[in-house]
Design an enzyme around this catalytic site. Sequence first.
Site, PDB file in Angstrom:
ATOM      1  CG  HIS A 107     -16.345 -26.061 -45.653  1.00  0.00           C
ATOM      2  ND1 HIS A 107     -17.581 -25.807 -46.200  1.00  0.00           N
ATOM      3  CD2 HIS A 107     -16.579 -26.577 -44.422  1.00  0.00           C
ATOM      4  CE1 HIS A 107     -18.522 -26.143 -45.336  1.00  0.00           C
ATOM      5  NE2 HIS A 107     -17.941 -26.623 -44.247  1.00  0.00           N
ATOM      6  CE1 TYR A 403      19.922 -14.888 -37.027  1.00  0.00           C
ATOM      7  CE2 TYR A 403      19.594 -16.803 -35.620  1.00  0.00           C
ATOM      8  CZ  TYR A 403      19.555 -15.437 -35.809  1.00  0.00           C
ATOM      9  OH  TYR A 403      19.155 -14.614 -34.788  1.00  0.00           O
ATOM     10  CB  SER A 426      18.069 -16.207 -49.113  1.00  0.00           C
ATOM     11  OG  SER A 426      16.886 -16.698 -49.688  1.00  0.00           O
ATOM     12  CG  HIS A 430      15.785 -16.929 -54.351  1.00  0.00           C
ATOM     13  ND1 HIS A 430      16.300 -17.282 -53.125  1.00  0.00           N
ATOM     14  CD2 HIS A 430      14.579 -17.539 -54.435  1.00  0.00           C
ATOM     15  CE1 HIS A 430      15.436 -18.061 -52.496  1.00  0.00           C
ATOM     16  NE2 HIS A 430      14.378 -18.232 -53.269  1.00  0.00           N
TER      17      HIS A 430
END
Length: 520
Positions: A107, A403, A426, A430
């Site tokens: 599927h 972090y 981030s 970008h």
Amino acid sequence: MVQELRISFQLCFITRLKYWENHVVSLTNYCLLKSFMKEVDSHFTEFVNSLVAKSALLDSSTSASHFPASGSEKEQHKAKTLRAPPEHGKIFTARRSLLDELFEVSHIRTIYHMFIALLIVFILSTLLVDFIDEGRLVLGFDLLVFVFGKFPVVFCTWLCMFCATVFVPYNLFIWWAQGHCSSSHRVLRSLFYGMLFTLFQTAGLGFGPTYIAVSYALPPASRFIVILEQVRLVMKAHSFVRENVPRVLSSVKDKSSTVPIPRISQYLYFLFAPTLIYRDNYPRNPMIRWGYVATKFAQVLGSLFYAYYIFVRLCIPQFRNSSQETFNLRGLVLCIFNSILPGVLILFLVFFAFLHCWLNAFAEMLRFADRMFYKDWWNSTSYANYYRTWNVVVHDWLYYYAYRDFLWFFGKKFKAAAMLSVFTVSAAVHEYVLSICFGYFYPVLFCLFMCFGMVFNFILNDRRKGPIWNVIMWTSLFLGQGVIICLYSQEWYARQYCPMENPTFLDYLKPRSWSCHMKM
């Protein structure tokens, strides 16, 4: 599974018995029926057990031959779903990519075939339109030739970046580690080599490739190659130093006779491996499936042509005309909604071509066994989970080196500030990549990331579990892709139609699509 089938079968049996009792069936018929149903239940249980055994044997034979089992089934499931304890860092284990497992289901494979059929429709549409307009078949790929132009400059730039990343960080670390054990001025020595490494990261890998991309006026796709490799190598070098410095400090503290210095072959393997977290050794597969590698690279090439036809059929005709019209709210809304389909298709292609095909191809060639480059981000009901599962490779780097290091430096009370800092880094990276590659500063992605991304990260948090939240996430994702494709494309064409002879620095910062119609 077998127990559930047996229970449901027994419930049906009891229901039928009550039916016969209510209609006063004779005792003889009742006993015969009960005996018959017991016999059927016994044969049915045996059939289901054999079916499950065959299914398990088939699944294990397809994956165990190339991905050796490690531990019990419970441990493998835990390794797939849970993060390692923070003090241990990331733990690598042999596992397949999720799409490779899903494509074994017919599927899901049909959905893949539907995308191939859509590509065939795009190709036929382009050929027929060109034949009607030109009276002949036009098989030119001028757009691809343009965006990937000046390839010799790109290759030389990459070669210089890679060689510098091989020799400079590795040798700086060796010189520091060898002298750290015997030197009496350890703090000054560490500051000196730390400054040299930072200078290399910012000036050598940071400024150098950017200057080449801008000064040589590289086209967009060629700039993407240079800038993305620049970011990748910066993150790789940081990980190598970040993982090995604590080991040297620990050995000095324990007064060990040997200094843990990785071999150059281990560092070289890491530079090519599809991970941003350094380890001396990774789980490896026993052999290379070259047919698998060829298939993945062919799928990357197919995705590239897919993106070409999306731009040719859905983007360029729309933005070439709309960029010459007056900027107004109605036109902006129509542009955004008309850009949702190509934006979503580009999103799927970037994910499939890079995060699945490209990384799996290199992992196969290097026999790198941990293929969890992404998780089931499409099932996310929260943006927090989406950010964690979309790109596991980059997320691991941000989690362990941004972090966690922020919390180690400032304390665990500042988790919100740590999350905000990770988002900011981030979003800035970008936007930096897009600004350099497109040749203009238009912080659409940065604003979406820092404003809507942060808001949705707290509103659509991990406590949202219902399917409605998955619908909300996909709706916002579709709209975001439409905004990105629309605004960046409008700005691109506005700068083509309204060039400036002597642009100042502020002219690169101001969106020209807002005022381009005034100059036409």
